[in-house]
Design an enzyme around this catalytic site. Structure first.
Site, PDB file in Angstrom:
ATOM      1  N   LYS A  33       0.646  -1.488  -0.042  1.00  0.00           N
ATOM      2  CA  LYS A  33       0.142   0.110   0.088  1.00  0.00           C
ATOM      3  C   LYS A  33       0.558   0.979  -0.206  1.00  0.00           C
ATOM      4  CE  LYS A  33      -4.011  -2.295   2.068  1.00  0.00           C
ATOM      5  NZ  LYS A  33      -4.336  -2.725   3.644  1.00  0.00           N
ATOM      6  N   GLN A  84      -4.386  -1.325   9.757  1.00  0.00           N
ATOM      7  CA  GLN A  84      -4.318  -2.844   8.851  1.00  0.00           C
ATOM      8  C   GLN A  84      -4.472  -3.695  10.363  1.00  0.00           C
ATOM      9  OE1 GLN A  84      -2.966  -3.634   5.959  1.00  0.00           O
ATOM     10  NE2 GLN A  84      -2.929  -5.315   6.250  1.00  0.00           N
ATOM     11  N   ASP A 133     -10.341   3.871   5.022  1.00  0.00           N
ATOM     12  CA  ASP A 133     -10.490   2.034   3.911  1.00  0.00           C
ATOM     13  C   ASP A 133     -12.388   2.509   5.047  1.00  0.00           C
ATOM     14  OD1 ASP A 133      -9.664   0.150   3.934  1.00  0.00           O
ATOM     15  OD2 ASP A 133      -9.252  -0.569   6.130  1.00  0.00           O
TER      16      ASP A 133
END
Ligand code: NAP
Length: 287
Positions: free
Chosen positions: A58, A102, A125
């Site tokens: 990413k 994450q 996200d």
């Protein structure tokens, strides 16, 4: 014997590349106008190899798109309170426009509490309850990235969803549930299946659109795919294997995503696009 069909592949790499190019142009334009480079903070707890790889990937994509990425690497022993505090402080940092935690984080951490510490305007996200609610009510906010990527892919291939029966296999908060809500918002009739569904094969047989979001290799059998159906395989299992038995499913489906190269590339592209969206609105500009 009826002729064997071969489904058209729903390639995600081309649309993802175009979205990243467009995002990178927008990032450069924003930097030119304001002097500010969009910044994504990536929070990693511990050193789980898969998570480390995802974060590295990413960050590399951010760099290529002209987005600054700030890595916040925390020790595996970080507590929920410690993580929450860090996420709150990033939420208040004007130099950070998007935050990605994450996940999964370790079992000793309350993941939901951590997600909720991310300010909704930086939740690129799409993991907070606030983002989920906004998405479900079609209000401004950030969709969860994989569901957002799936919808873009369906549009890319002109899949008409209104009145179609969509069967979503999986109901996780970041994938199954939100993709079902997005399909519903596009007037599909949505059925959710999960580990307690009594007859998964029967449900799949009724689907005009199947979204597999489970994490079990080849769980969806090709023979259960309705002829002419659209098959989206979000599953990603060891050995580059999806949740759908691709070889048999492609002989019945009209459109099918490959694994890899289908849903995966779209997810990161949406993350980058949403980071630039977040920076744009935090800088008081319109998208
Ligand atoms: P998850 O949180 O583990 O959820 C899995 C879901 O599948 C659960 O709702 C579970 O049901 C359901 N399930 C498990 N066994 C089942 C069975 N035998 N029949 C029907 N449903 C079953 O997983 P996730 O995070 O949503 O991820 C799912 C897959 O997508 C994984 O392979 C993951 O790697 C992949 N993924 C890909 C991307 C991408 O960018 N391509 C992004 C995220 C995830 P219950 O709710 O009843 O337990």
């Amino acid at each position: 014997m009826s002729p064997t069909r071969t489904a058209q592949l729903m390639d995600g790499t081309g649309p993802a590349r175009r979205l990243v190019e467009e995002t990178s142009t927008r990032a450069a334009e924003l930097a030119r106008r304001t002097g500010v480079t969009p910044c994504l903070a990536t929070v990693l707890v511990g050193e789980d190899p898969a998570s480390v790889t995802y974060v590295r990937m990413k960050r590399a994509r951010c760099a290529r798109a002209g987005i600054e990425s700030r890595l916040v690497a925390l020790p595996a022993g970080t507590t929920t309170a410690g993580l929450v505090e860090r996420l709150r402080s990033l939420s208040q940092d004007p130099g950070v426009h998007g935050i990605l935690l994450q996940h999964p984080v370790g079992p000793h951490i309350d993941e939901r509490a951590a997600f909720e510490a991310i300010a909704p305007q930086k939740d690129v996200d799409g993991v907070t309850t606030s983002s989920f609610a906004a998405m479900s009510f079609a209000l401004p906010g950030f969709a969860s990235c994989t569901p957002g990527g799936i919808m873009r892919l369906l549009d890319e291939y002109d899949v008409d969803l209104a009145g179609r029966h969509a069967v979503v296999v999986g109901r996780s908060a970041i994938l199954g549930k939100p993709v079902g809500m997005l399909l519903l918002a596009r007037d599909a009739t949505v059925t959710y299946c999960h580990s307690r569904t009594a007859d998964l094969a029967a449900a799949v047989r009724e689907a005009d659109v199947v979204v597999a979001a489970v994490g079990r290799p080849r769980l969806i059998r090709g023979e259960d795919v309705k002829p002419g159906a659209v098959v989206i395989d979000a599953g990603y299992n060891p050995g580059n294997v999806g949740d759908v038995d691709f070889d048999t499913a492609r002989t019945r489906a009209r459109l099918i995503t490959p694994v890899p190269g289908g849903v995966g590339p779209m997810t990161i592209a949406v993350l980058l696009a949403q980071t630039v969206d977040a920076a744009t609105s935090q800088l008081g500009l319109t998208r």
